[in-house]
Design a protein around this motif. Structure first.
Motif, PDB file in Angstrom:
ATOM      1  N   ARG B  29       0.834  -1.204   0.000  1.00 30.35           N
ATOM      2  CA  ARG B  29       0.000   0.000   0.000  1.00 30.35           C
ATOM      3  C   ARG B  29       0.868   1.254   0.000  1.00 30.35           C
ATOM      4  N   LEU B  30       1.903   1.266   0.844  1.00 34.21           N
ATOM      5  CA  LEU B  30       2.767   2.450   0.931  1.00 34.21           C
ATOM      6  C   LEU B  30       3.572   2.666  -0.356  1.00 34.21           C
ATOM      7  N   PHE B  31       4.127   1.585  -0.929  1.00 36.87           N
ATOM      8  CA  PHE B  31       4.872   1.725  -2.190  1.00 36.87           C
ATOM      9  C   PHE B  31       3.939   2.269  -3.278  1.00 36.87           C
ATOM     10  N   ALA B  32       2.692   1.782  -3.307  1.00 42.70           N
ATOM     11  CA  ALA B  32       1.749   2.252  -4.323  1.00 42.70           C
ATOM     12  C   ALA B  32       1.423   3.730  -4.107  1.00 42.70           C
ATOM     13  N   ASP B  33       1.224   4.129  -2.848  1.00 42.27           N
ATOM     14  CA  ASP B  33       0.855   5.525  -2.556  1.00 42.27           C
ATOM     15  C   ASP B  33       2.019   6.480  -2.762  1.00 42.27           C
ATOM     16  N   LYS B  34       3.208   6.096  -2.295  1.00 41.83           N
ATOM     17  CA  LYS B  34       4.323   7.039  -2.219  1.00 41.83           C
ATOM     18  C   LYS B  34       5.470   6.708  -3.166  1.00 41.83           C
ATOM     19  N   GLY B  35       5.348   5.612  -3.905  1.00 44.01           N
ATOM     20  CA  GLY B  35       6.455   5.208  -4.765  1.00 44.01           C
ATOM     21  C   GLY B  35       7.531   4.509  -3.960  1.00 44.01           C
ATOM     22  N   TYR B  36       8.523   3.955  -4.685  1.00 45.80           N
ATOM     23  CA  TYR B  36       9.599   3.243  -3.990  1.00 45.80           C
ATOM     24  C   TYR B  36      10.437   4.216  -3.167  1.00 45.80           C
ATOM     25  N   ASP B  37      10.756   5.373  -3.747  1.00 49.23           N
ATOM     26  CA  ASP B  37      11.602   6.343  -3.043  1.00 49.23           C
ATOM     27  C   ASP B  37      10.912   6.905  -1.803  1.00 49.23           C
ATOM     28  N   GLY B  38       9.591   7.083  -1.882  1.00 49.51           N
ATOM     29  CA  GLY B  38       8.877   7.799  -0.824  1.00 49.51           C
ATOM     30  C   GLY B  38       8.487   6.942   0.377  1.00 49.51           C
ATOM     31  N   ALA B  39       8.589   5.628   0.255  1.00 50.00           N
ATOM     32  CA  ALA B  39       8.202   4.750   1.369  1.00 50.00           C
ATOM     33  C   ALA B  39       9.463   4.274   2.083  1.00 50.00           C
ATOM     34  N   SER B  40       9.617   4.649   3.369  1.00 51.57           N
ATOM     35  CA  SER B  40      10.804   4.203   4.114  1.00 51.57           C
ATOM     36  C   SER B  40      10.480   2.925   4.878  1.00 51.57           C
ATOM     37  N   PHE B  66      10.587  -4.683  -0.760  1.00 55.80           N
ATOM     38  CA  PHE B  66       9.978  -4.476  -2.085  1.00 55.80           C
ATOM     39  C   PHE B  66       9.979  -5.783  -2.885  1.00 55.80           C
ATOM     40  N   ILE B  67      11.119  -6.483  -2.880  1.00 62.04           N
ATOM     41  CA  ILE B  67      11.234  -7.748  -3.611  1.00 62.04           C
ATOM     42  C   ILE B  67      10.170  -8.742  -3.131  1.00 62.04           C
ATOM     43  N   ALA B  68      10.008  -8.831  -1.791  1.00 60.91           N
ATOM     44  CA  ALA B  68       9.018  -9.770  -1.242  1.00 60.91           C
ATOM     45  C   ALA B  68       7.597  -9.295  -1.535  1.00 60.91           C
ATOM     46  N   ALA B  69       7.361  -7.986  -1.407  1.00 60.87           N
ATOM     47  CA  ALA B  69       6.007  -7.458  -1.597  1.00 60.87           C
ATOM     48  C   ALA B  69       5.550  -7.625  -3.042  1.00 60.87           C
ATOM     49  N   MET B  70       6.472  -7.469  -3.994  1.00 61.14           N
ATOM     50  CA  MET B  70       6.123  -7.536  -5.412  1.00 61.14           C
ATOM     51  C   MET B  70       6.349  -8.935  -5.991  1.00 61.14           C
ATOM     52  N   ASN B  71       6.753  -9.895  -5.156  1.00 62.75           N
ATOM     53  CA  ASN B  71       7.093 -11.237  -5.656  1.00 62.75           C
ATOM     54  C   ASN B  71       8.110 -11.179  -6.780  1.00 62.75           C
ATOM     55  N   THR B 128       5.315   3.851 -11.438  1.00 55.17           N
ATOM     56  CA  THR B 128       6.144   4.727 -10.598  1.00 55.17           C
ATOM     57  C   THR B 128       7.047   3.911  -9.671  1.00 55.17           C
ATOM     58  N   MET B 129       6.463   2.922  -9.002  1.00 44.70           N
ATOM     59  CA  MET B 129       7.255   2.060  -8.116  1.00 44.70           C
ATOM     60  C   MET B 129       8.395   1.408  -8.864  1.00 44.70           C
ATOM     61  N   LEU B 130       8.043   0.809 -10.004  1.00 44.92           N
ATOM     62  CA  LEU B 130       9.030   0.034 -10.755  1.00 44.92           C
ATOM     63  C   LEU B 130      10.132   0.952 -11.298  1.00 44.92           C
ATOM     64  N   ALA B 135      15.737   2.354 -11.159  1.00 47.99           N
ATOM     65  CA  ALA B 135      16.766   3.403 -11.166  1.00 47.99           C
ATOM     66  C   ALA B 135      17.661   3.294  -9.934  1.00 47.99           C
ATOM     67  N   ALA B 136      17.046   3.074  -8.766  1.00 48.88           N
ATOM     68  CA  ALA B 136      17.810   3.104  -7.513  1.00 48.88           C
ATOM     69  C   ALA B 136      18.654   1.853  -7.318  1.00 48.88           C
ATOM     70  N   THR B 137      18.149   0.695  -7.763  1.00 48.97           N
ATOM     71  CA  THR B 137      18.831  -0.547  -7.383  1.00 48.97           C
ATOM     72  C   THR B 137      19.610  -1.189  -8.521  1.00 48.97           C
ATOM     73  N   LEU B 138      19.290  -0.847  -9.782  1.00 48.36           N
ATOM     74  CA  LEU B 138      19.961  -1.522 -10.895  1.00 48.36           C
ATOM     75  C   LEU B 138      20.762  -0.542 -11.747  1.00 48.36           C
ATOM     76  N   LEU B 139      20.052   0.384 -12.398  1.00 53.03           N
ATOM     77  CA  LEU B 139      20.725   1.218 -13.398  1.00 53.03           C
ATOM     78  C   LEU B 139      21.677   2.219 -12.746  1.00 53.03           C
ATOM     79  N   GLY B 140      21.242   2.839 -11.658  1.00 53.63           N
ATOM     80  CA  GLY B 140      22.087   3.831 -10.978  1.00 53.63           C
ATOM     81  C   GLY B 140      23.427   3.246 -10.548  1.00 53.63           C
ATOM     82  N   PRO B 141      23.409   2.161  -9.744  1.00 48.95           N
ATOM     83  CA  PRO B 141      24.673   1.574  -9.295  1.00 48.95           C
ATOM     84  C   PRO B 141      25.582   1.132 -10.443  1.00 48.95           C
ATOM     85  N   LEU B 142      25.014   0.555 -11.513  1.00 47.12           N
ATOM     86  CA  LEU B 142      25.852   0.106 -12.633  1.00 47.12           C
ATOM     87  C   LEU B 142      26.458   1.289 -13.382  1.00 47.12           C
ATOM     88  N   ALA B 143      25.636   2.316 -13.621  1.00 50.76           N
ATOM     89  CA  ALA B 143      26.145   3.500 -14.325  1.00 50.76           C
ATOM     90  C   ALA B 143      27.292   4.116 -13.530  1.00 50.76           C
TER      91      ALA B 143
END
Lengths: 198, 198
Positions: B29-40, B66-71, B128-130, B135-143
């Motif tokens: 619910r929180l990830f959907a409402d606030k996005g991945y960045d906005g939910a701590s 997030f991984i567990a919540a989104m399967n 938005t979540m995805l 960006a935060a967990t895959l593309l950002g760190p690799l770039a």
């Protein structure tokens, strides 16, 4: 004209608009059942109970029927005709990127394109129709004109489709806010890498 | 064990499984409402009425929640850890293509990945979540690890995503029947073209 109107008023015979819609209904059903390749203009006419010449009169070719039936916001024949005129394969990467973005940057064409992509993602029949249509009317003719292996043409198409998903659907930054010109400069060399091969 | 079972039978306190599921419900619910960045992680704990230490105990990090919540059928941290070890940027194109196809060629991981892509295509909150998660967990760190401009990293991601759509969703031939090794050889140079830049 007056006779036609009074005929319609008496409900004896469908007018041209009704006939056109009836042909499109039958075409949608046949394309869904048999795919783009499996539905002929003749079979569409038979299904609609009209003469094939009338289908030809309204829509020209089977491709024209498909474009009208699916509300496609572009005419692949026009796209291919423009790209065929690219003087050499060396310039195809930039020309293809420009043409693709030209369609997707126009909201009036992007919205129906996105609707079609969403349908193809969730409906196997739509995926089959779209796959056969794209191969027959876009990728096949371009690969043949420029002597490109089909799998390389598809890898280039994948580059464009994927960037469209990230830019217009996911809204990933910075690719979502880049200008079309920046994207052409970004994508043209990667497309060209596919076209030039090893 | 016996005490825990009898506690659950009496319905006095939720057991670990119920608590875990309750945290995941609140996280979704929180990830959907606030996005991945906005939910701590802390906000997820507060929403679920549990101590943040318990969320940490179950899932490690927010990324784990997030991984567990989104399967999600893959752990981006493991993917990034493996790719970080690629000795130089010159080899990243092939390594990334291999890693990406390794996930998508496995039906047990492909099916939930496709389900997630379909959701993102039709649901703005999932998109938005995805987007933020990728960006935060895959593309950002690799770039950052390989000194690649973010827009070039995204163009490479677009190449992979687009080919996955054509191969696994649309079933376009010949790209749908190519072997994974053929695809790595096809895609690595185009990815490398993005990474090497001008």
């Amino acid at each position: 004209m007056a006779a036609g109107a009074s005929e319609r008023t008496r409900g004896r015979r469908p007018g041209p608009t009704e006939t056109r819609e009836q042909i499109l209904d039958c075409a949608r059903r046949l394309f869904a059942d048999k795919g783009y390749d499996g539905a002929s203009l003749r079979a569409i006419a038979r299904e609609a109970g009209v003469d094939p010449a009338l289908v030809h009169h309204f829509f020209g070719t089977k491709q024209g029927v498909f474009i009208a039936a699916m509300n496609l916001p572009l005419d692949p024949a026009a796209v291919v005709a423009r790209l065929r005129d690219v003087p050499s394969r060396r310039e195809l990467g930039a020309a293809l990127a420009e043409t693709f973005l030209g369609v997707w940057e126009d909201p009036e064409r992007r919205i129906p394109m996105l609707a079609l992509v969403r349908s193809a993602m969730t409906n196997e029949q739509v995926a089959t129709m779209l796959r056969q249509f794209i191969a027959a009317t876009l990728l096949g003719p371009l690969a043949e004109r420029f002597g490109i292996a089909p799998i390389r043409m598809e890898a280039a198409a994948g580059q464009l489709v994927g960037v469209a998903m990230l830019r217009y659907v996911l809204g990933l930054e910075p690719i979502a806010s880049a200008t079309a010109q920046e994207l052409v400069e970004l994508l043209a060399p990667a497309l060209q890498r596919h076209f030039d091969g090893d």
